[in-house]
Design a protein around this motif. Structure first.
Motif, mmCIF file in Angstrom:
data_model
loop_
_atom_site.group_PDB
_atom_site.id
_atom_site.type_symbol
_atom_site.label_atom_id
_atom_site.label_comp_id
_atom_site.label_asym_id
_atom_site.label_seq_id
_atom_site.Cartn_x
_atom_site.Cartn_y
_atom_site.Cartn_z
ATOM 1 N N SER A 86 -37.653 25.284 -1.701
ATOM 2 C CA SER A 86 -39.000 25.840 -1.832
ATOM 3 C C SER A 86 -39.018 27.358 -1.689
ATOM 4 C CB SER A 86 -39.932 25.224 -0.780
ATOM 5 O OG SER A 86 -39.635 25.735 0.511
ATOM 6 N N PHE A 87 -40.047 27.971 -2.248
ATOM 7 C CA PHE A 87 -40.222 29.408 -2.110
ATOM 8 C C PHE A 87 -40.466 29.759 -0.641
ATOM 9 C CE2 PHE A 87 -42.423 33.432 -2.032
ATOM 10 C CZ PHE A 87 -41.726 34.178 -2.976
ATOM 11 N N PHE A 88 -41.228 28.912 0.055
ATOM 12 C CA PHE A 88 -41.465 29.175 1.465
ATOM 13 C C PHE A 88 -40.151 29.290 2.227
ATOM 14 C CE2 PHE A 88 -41.265 27.207 5.642
ATOM 15 C CZ PHE A 88 -41.958 28.157 6.378
ATOM 16 N N GLU A 89 -39.248 28.331 2.036
ATOM 17 C CA GLU A 89 -37.986 28.344 2.785
ATOM 18 C C GLU A 89 -37.171 29.601 2.503
ATOM 19 O OE1 GLU A 89 -35.938 24.267 3.288
ATOM 20 O OE2 GLU A 89 -37.233 24.068 1.534
ATOM 21 N N LYS A 90 -37.165 30.021 1.248
ATOM 22 C CA LYS A 90 -36.376 31.201 0.889
ATOM 23 C C LYS A 90 -36.980 32.465 1.492
ATOM 24 C CE LYS A 90 -34.549 29.047 -3.295
ATOM 25 N NZ LYS A 90 -33.227 28.813 -2.697
ATOM 26 N N ALA A 91 -38.308 32.548 1.472
ATOM 27 C CA ALA A 91 -38.963 33.708 2.077
ATOM 28 C C ALA A 91 -38.812 33.691 3.597
ATOM 29 C CB ALA A 91 -40.441 33.728 1.690
ATOM 30 N N TYR A 92 -38.958 32.517 4.189
ATOM 31 C CA TYR A 92 -38.816 32.352 5.643
ATOM 32 C C TYR A 92 -37.408 32.732 6.107
ATOM 33 C CZ TYR A 92 -38.104 29.466 9.889
ATOM 34 O OH TYR A 92 -37.777 28.994 11.138
ATOM 35 N N SER A 93 -36.397 32.356 5.324
ATOM 36 C CA SER A 93 -35.010 32.611 5.730
ATOM 37 C C SER A 93 -34.675 34.103 5.726
ATOM 38 C CB SER A 93 -34.041 31.858 4.815
ATOM 39 O OG SER A 93 -34.077 32.383 3.495
ATOM 40 N N LEU A 94 -35.382 34.895 4.915
ATOM 41 C CA LEU A 94 -35.098 36.325 4.852
ATOM 42 C C LEU A 94 -35.333 37.017 6.193
ATOM 43 C CD1 LEU A 94 -36.506 37.598 1.435
ATOM 44 C CD2 LEU A 94 -34.117 37.365 2.116
ATOM 45 N N ASP A 95 -36.322 36.539 6.940
ATOM 46 C CA ASP A 95 -36.645 37.143 8.241
ATOM 47 C C ASP A 95 -36.573 36.095 9.347
ATOM 48 O OD1 ASP A 95 -37.306 39.900 7.413
ATOM 49 O OD2 ASP A 95 -38.919 38.927 6.310
ATOM 50 N N TYR A 96 -35.629 35.200 9.226
ATOM 51 C CA TYR A 96 -35.519 34.053 10.126
ATOM 52 C C TYR A 96 -35.494 34.459 11.593
ATOM 53 C CZ TYR A 96 -33.481 29.893 12.308
ATOM 54 O OH TYR A 96 -33.238 28.812 13.122
ATOM 55 N N THR A 97 -34.690 35.467 11.937
ATOM 56 C CA THR A 97 -34.545 35.829 13.350
ATOM 57 C C THR A 97 -35.788 36.500 13.917
ATOM 58 O OG1 THR A 97 -33.389 37.860 12.682
ATOM 59 C CG2 THR A 97 -32.032 35.974 13.311
ATOM 60 N N ASP A 98 -36.727 36.901 13.068
ATOM 61 C CA ASP A 98 -38.011 37.386 13.583
ATOM 62 C C ASP A 98 -38.805 36.237 14.211
ATOM 63 O OD1 ASP A 98 -37.367 39.862 12.659
ATOM 64 O OD2 ASP A 98 -38.756 39.848 10.966
ATOM 65 N N PHE A 99 -38.546 35.018 13.728
ATOM 66 C CA PHE A 99 -39.268 33.840 14.212
ATOM 67 C C PHE A 99 -38.441 33.038 15.219
ATOM 68 C CE2 PHE A 99 -40.522 34.437 9.655
ATOM 69 C CZ PHE A 99 -41.735 35.052 9.914
ATOM 70 N N ALA A 116 -47.851 32.842 10.392
ATOM 71 C CA ALA A 116 -49.081 32.363 9.744
ATOM 72 C C ALA A 116 -49.368 33.188 8.501
ATOM 73 C CB ALA A 116 -50.253 32.449 10.727
ATOM 74 N N GLY A 117 -49.104 34.491 8.594
ATOM 75 C CA GLY A 117 -49.299 35.348 7.426
ATOM 76 C C GLY A 117 -48.374 34.982 6.284
ATOM 77 N N LEU A 118 -47.125 34.576 6.602
ATOM 78 C CA LEU A 118 -46.193 34.147 5.564
ATOM 79 C C LEU A 118 -46.699 32.896 4.864
ATOM 80 C CD1 LEU A 118 -43.462 34.207 4.085
ATOM 81 C CD2 LEU A 118 -42.476 32.975 6.028
ATOM 82 N N LEU A 119 -47.182 31.933 5.636
ATOM 83 C CA LEU A 119 -47.726 30.705 5.036
ATOM 84 C C LEU A 119 -48.888 31.020 4.099
ATOM 85 C CD1 LEU A 119 -47.736 28.233 8.071
ATOM 86 C CD2 LEU A 119 -46.221 28.188 6.088
ATOM 87 N N GLU A 120 -49.805 31.871 4.557
ATOM 88 C CA GLU A 120 -50.957 32.218 3.727
ATOM 89 C C GLU A 120 -50.524 32.974 2.467
ATOM 90 O OE1 GLU A 120 -53.813 31.098 4.094
ATOM 91 O OE2 GLU A 120 -54.200 30.685 6.222
ATOM 92 N N THR A 121 -49.514 33.821 2.607
ATOM 93 C CA THR A 121 -49.026 34.585 1.454
ATOM 94 C C THR A 121 -48.427 33.661 0.409
ATOM 95 O OG1 THR A 121 -48.595 36.557 2.779
ATOM 96 C CG2 THR A 121 -47.399 36.357 0.702
ATOM 97 N N VAL A 122 -47.599 32.712 0.856
ATOM 98 C CA VAL A 122 -46.980 31.775 -0.090
ATOM 99 C C VAL A 122 -48.049 30.946 -0.793
ATOM 100 C CG1 VAL A 122 -45.454 29.772 -0.304
ATOM 101 C CG2 VAL A 122 -44.800 31.688 1.172
ATOM 102 N N LYS A 123 -49.066 30.515 -0.039
ATOM 103 C CA LYS A 123 -50.163 29.752 -0.659
ATOM 104 C C LYS A 123 -50.913 30.614 -1.671
ATOM 105 C CE LYS A 123 -54.172 26.883 0.458
ATOM 106 N NZ LYS A 123 -55.090 27.536 -0.503
ATOM 107 N N SER A 124 -51.115 31.893 -1.348
ATOM 108 C CA SER A 124 -51.819 32.771 -2.284
ATOM 109 C C SER A 124 -51.007 32.984 -3.563
ATOM 110 C CB SER A 124 -52.132 34.114 -1.625
ATOM 111 O OG SER A 124 -50.966 34.905 -1.467
ATOM 112 N N TYR A 125 -49.683 33.010 -3.432
ATOM 113 C CA TYR A 125 -48.837 33.119 -4.629
ATOM 114 C C TYR A 125 -49.023 31.904 -5.525
ATOM 115 C CZ TYR A 125 -46.143 37.038 -2.638
ATOM 116 O OH TYR A 125 -45.737 38.250 -2.123
ATOM 117 N N ALA A 126 -49.115 30.723 -4.898
ATOM 118 C CA ALA A 126 -49.333 29.500 -5.677
ATOM 119 C C ALA A 126 -50.718 29.513 -6.311
ATOM 120 C CB ALA A 126 -49.163 28.273 -4.782
ATOM 121 N N ASP A 127 -51.718 29.940 -5.554
ATOM 122 C CA ASP A 127 -53.085 29.998 -6.074
ATOM 123 C C ASP A 127 -53.211 31.006 -7.217
ATOM 124 O OD1 ASP A 127 -53.792 28.142 -4.180
ATOM 125 O OD2 ASP A 127 -54.656 29.600 -2.781
#
Length: 506
Positions: free
Chosen positions: A235-248, A264-275
């Motif tokens: 998923s796009f979420f997983e790839k974006a999340y992995s880029l800054d994994y150690t921040d989380f 939470a901002g990452l989740l909303e951003t990925v959803k906005s990309y889909a929308d």
């Protein structure tokens, strides 16, 4: 209790024991170990039952021939992957769906290894398939391989890709020895964007800036990825999340930050990309819970037009061989993205800290409980040797850690020899097509171009994050609730903060 004075005689032994307080501390004489003979019996344990098993069993046989008087036992557990073939433009595609995705089986395997190690036993060598090796390192249950490296006159660091080894160090120690490395790169569709600003490294925002106007006017997606999918790792979420994994999730320092707002901002951003139509909507239908990705779906996904696609390191060779007209066997892993005639290399993906991530398929560590560390180390080193790494039996989606083996495997990929060997190792008879081991002039040119690009990309890889299978599954499972609308981004973040904190501090 008074300190015990250790005599000079005892200093010469392999294990030095000094008494301090009421505890016992053992100091290992690694020079003495490395001066001893390679002999006796060892056991190697792994989860993956296909690629690992065939590679390890072949290595065990060769190792026993090289060192008479040794015996290497291979223990493996895990589900066999689904392997199917498909014709594509005269080529035979071998589509490998993910095996070993039975989470309960993985958990059982990890529990078994944990119990064995804590009771003073376990295999001499552990493959770090799904094991939380950082826990073993913290508890002194894994050997720091630097102790062997520094006392081994036959070890030559120039034989291996040094930046990969350096990046997999943990708290100053080298507890695992990766056999390979793998990375993702982006391609762009030149039929949609002839003037795409390709570069060695780029961010997602670079791609969006280059393609969003075209996406708005044509309706084509920018990225060939779903916002969320139960096909793990796709998923796009997983790839974006992995880029800054150690921040989380900072496993090394046991710090967790899901509730600081960025997750939470990452989740909303990925959803906005889909929308916005830049990526595919979240794919959470019941049919997608199967490990198997059908060939029809694979072909459909490959036929769709996207401005940019994620590709695995295996597909990089296809960029240079696709116009050769040879009937080369090509293995594509389901979810890896594939490659079309119009796809051109865009570059590696980096985050805003200029970090370029990589992973590995196989890596090994030595159990501190091992009674035969000398032979265990020699076998780990043998697994990373030119002889084994150029055998064509390693992971199909990764690059050998051994520098001499890189070009040999690349040549075998181009001729199709590597694919036939890997298909045979997976239990396939192949398509009966003979392959020539000699490269044509065109193939030699393709090999040179591929190796030049591979070398350039490899030198840019600088970040490996310590992961934990259980934490990764917590995140993917909980995030689904956001994309199905059952929870808000903040609710998901709070749940993960609690769960992951509790797990890391157990």
């Amino acid at each position: 209790m008074k300190k015990t004075v250790v005599s000079g005689l005892l200093v010469a032994t392999i294990a030095l024991t000094t008494l301090a307080g009421c505890g016992t501390k053992t100091v290992t004489d690694y020079k003495k170990i490395m001066d001893s003979d390679v002999s006796g019996e060892i056991t190697v344990s792994c989860y993956d039952s296909t690629i690992y098993k065939s590679y390890l069993e072949k290595a065990a046989n060769l190792f026993e021939e090289k060192y008479p008087g040794t015996k290497v036992n291979v223990e493996s557990a895990g589900a066999m992957p689904e392997v199917k073939t498909q014709q594509d433009g005269g080529k035979t595609l071998v589509v490998v769906t993910a095996g070993g995705n039975d989470q309960q089986a993985k958990d059982d395997y990890v529990s078994r290894v944990n119990t064995e190690i804590m009771s003073g036993g376990g295999a001499d060598i552990l493959a770090m398939d799904v094991l939380p090796y950082y826990k073993y390192a913290d508890n002194g249950q894994l050997e720091d391989l630097n102790n062997f490296i520094q006392n081994d006159p036959d070890y030559n660091k120039a034989d291996y890709t040094e930046n990969i080894l350096d990046a997999t160090a943990y708290k100053g120690g080298q507890y695992i020895f990766p056999m390979d490395y793998t990375f993702n790169y982006l391609t762009y569709d030149s039929s949609l964007m002839a003037d795409f600003p390709a570069q060695d490294k780029l961010t997602y925002q670079d791609v969006i800036n280059a393609a969003k106007d075209g996406s708005a006017s044509t309706g084509n997606k920018i990225f060939g990825q779903s916002a969320y999918s139960v096909q793990k790792g796709t998923s796009f979420f997983e790839k974006a999340y992995s880029l800054d994994y150690t921040d989380f999730v900072d496993i090394i320092n046991k710090k967790v930050d899901f509730t600081g707002g960025e997750f939470a901002g990452l989740l909303e951003t990925v959803k906005s990309y889909a929308d916005s139509g830049w990526i595919n909507p979240a794919n959470v239908t019941a049919a997608e819970t199967s490990r198997e990705m059908s060939l029809d779906k694979f072909a459909t996904d490959n036929a769709e037009k996207y401005y940019a696609k994620f590709n695995s390191s295996l597909n990089l060779v296809n960029q240079f061989t696709r116009n050769l007209g040879t009937k080369t066997n090509v293995i594509r892993l389901a979810g890896s993205g594939g490659s079309s005639e119009n796809d051109e290399i865009a570059g590696l993906v980096s985050n805003d800290k200029d970090e370029v991530h990589f992973s590995y398929a196989q890596s090994y560590g030595i159990n501190s409980n091992s009674k035969n560390k000398r032979t265990a180390w020699e076998f780990v080193k043998f697994l990373a040797s030119d002889e084994m790494q150029s055998s064509g039996l390693g992971s199909p989606d990764s690059i050998p850690i051994n520098n001499n083996a890189k070009g040999k495997i690349a040549s075998m990929l181009i001729t199709g020899e590597a694919m036939q060997k890997r298909a045979a190792a997976s239990g396939l008879a192949g398509n009966g097509q003979e392959v020539s081991k000699e490269l044509t002039p065109e193939q030699q040119q393709a090999l040179g171009n591929y190796m030049e690009t591979l070398d350039k990309f490899t030198k840019l890889l600088n970040k490996y994050d310590v992961h934990d299978e259980k934490i990764d599954n917590m995140v993917i499972t909980e995030v689904k609730n956001f994309f199905t609308g059952e929870k808000t981004a903040d609710e998901v973040a709070k749940t993960l903060q609690s769960k992951v904190e509790l797990y890391l501090n157990e």
